[in-house]
Enzyme design. Structure first.
Site, PDB file in Angstrom:
ATOM      1  N   HIS A   1       0.845  -1.207  -0.040  1.00 58.04           N
ATOM      2  CA  HIS A   1       0.039  -0.077  -0.002  1.00 58.04           C
ATOM      3  C   HIS A   1       0.667   1.087   0.156  1.00 58.04           C
ATOM      4  O   HIS A   1       1.993   1.354   0.536  1.00 58.04           O
ATOM      5  CB  HIS A   1      -0.791   0.154   1.215  1.00 58.04           C
TER       6      HIS A   1
ATOM      7  N   CYS B   1       0.603   1.933  -5.669  1.00 63.07           N
ATOM      8  CA  CYS B   1      -0.409   2.783  -6.193  1.00 63.07           C
ATOM      9  C   CYS B   1       0.018   4.196  -6.364  1.00 63.07           C
ATOM     10  O   CYS B   1       0.951   4.781  -5.589  1.00 63.07           O
ATOM     11  CB  CYS B   1      -1.968   2.859  -5.343  1.00 63.07           C
TER      12      CYS B   1
ATOM     13  N   ARG C   1      -0.013   2.902 -11.360  1.00 59.77           N
ATOM     14  CA  ARG C   1       1.021   2.092 -10.504  1.00 59.77           C
ATOM     15  C   ARG C   1       2.380   2.865 -10.540  1.00 59.77           C
ATOM     16  O   ARG C   1       2.632   3.351 -11.731  1.00 59.77           O
ATOM     17  CB  ARG C   1       0.888   0.588 -10.774  1.00 59.77           C
TER      18      ARG C   1
END
Length: 224
Positions: free
Chosen positions: A123, A192, A201
């Site tokens: 993340h 991300c 990305r």
């Protein structure tokens, strides 16, 4: 009319309070829980390795390596550029539940240290923000992973490179974008972009630069 205005005002205040609470949950509470979960995973691995049990126990004879178990930790990643205390567990799989507890290894990509592309997701924001500072990484930076018996030092070649989620070629055994042209021992990091979105990305590629038994201080060049 006054009753209607007062009712609408109260509803707006309530909605605003709920939004503030939700933002606080996303920004703070998920981070607290994720940090605790990641620390638990690291502690679990270190306890296994210290006891000489599980995946960290050296085999008495040559045997096929054990498969990574879905949702289970098997390595710890460190990135010196991101700080001396930056240590994250790597678990098998990239499902939502797995990425709440650390970084996730893309199932089907290479094993740690093996020929092919060892690919890891994390993340950018929420759940501990493990890859928040990926944009700070530069070619030449080290990414160090250990599985309890061996320390693997990868050296970044390319990135951060911005692409779209459908660009699955970034996970190829021989990624072409960074200029690799033949089989090797590669590492790919994905997260991300932008920080609070997922429309794109960020990708970082590295090659295995050295291996080192954890009980010695003498890095060795990987065997080709």
């Amino acid at each position: 009319m006054r009753v209607i205005v007062r009712t609408l005002s109260e509803l707006c205040i309530t909605a605003g309070a709920l939004i503030v609470l939700f933002v606080g949950y996303v920004l703070f509470w998920t981070g607290v829980r994720a940090e605790g979960a990641m620390n638990d995973q690291i502690g679990r691995l270190r306890a296994e390795w210290s006891a000489g049990s599980g995946r960290a126990r050296p085999a008495a004879r040559a045997e096929p390596p054990r498969a990574y178990e879905p949702g289970e930790p098997f390595a710890i990643m460190s990135i010196p550029r991101l700080g001396a205390t930056w240590h994250k567990p790597v678990l098998e799989g990239t499902g939502t539940g797995t990425l709440k507890k650390g970084l996730g290894h893309y199932a089907g990509t290479a094993r740690l240290g093996a020929t092919g592309n060892f690919a890891v997701a994390g993340h950018r924001r929420t759940y501990g923000d493990p890859f928040k500072d990926v944009p700070r990484l530069r070619p030449g930076d080290a990414v160090v992973l250990t599985d309890g018996t061996t320390r693997y030092t990868y050296r970044i070649d390319e990135g951060p490179y911005r692409t779209v989620p459908t660009d699955v070629a970034v996970l190829d055994p021989v990624p072409r974008k960074p200029g690799y042209t033949r089989p090797g021992r590669y590492l790919t990091l994905t997260t991300c972009d932008p920080e609070w979105g997922h429309s794109h990305r960020l990708i970082v590629w590295a090659h295995l630069d050295a291996t080192q038994p954890v009980d010695t201080g003498h890095p060795q060049a990987p065997r080709r």
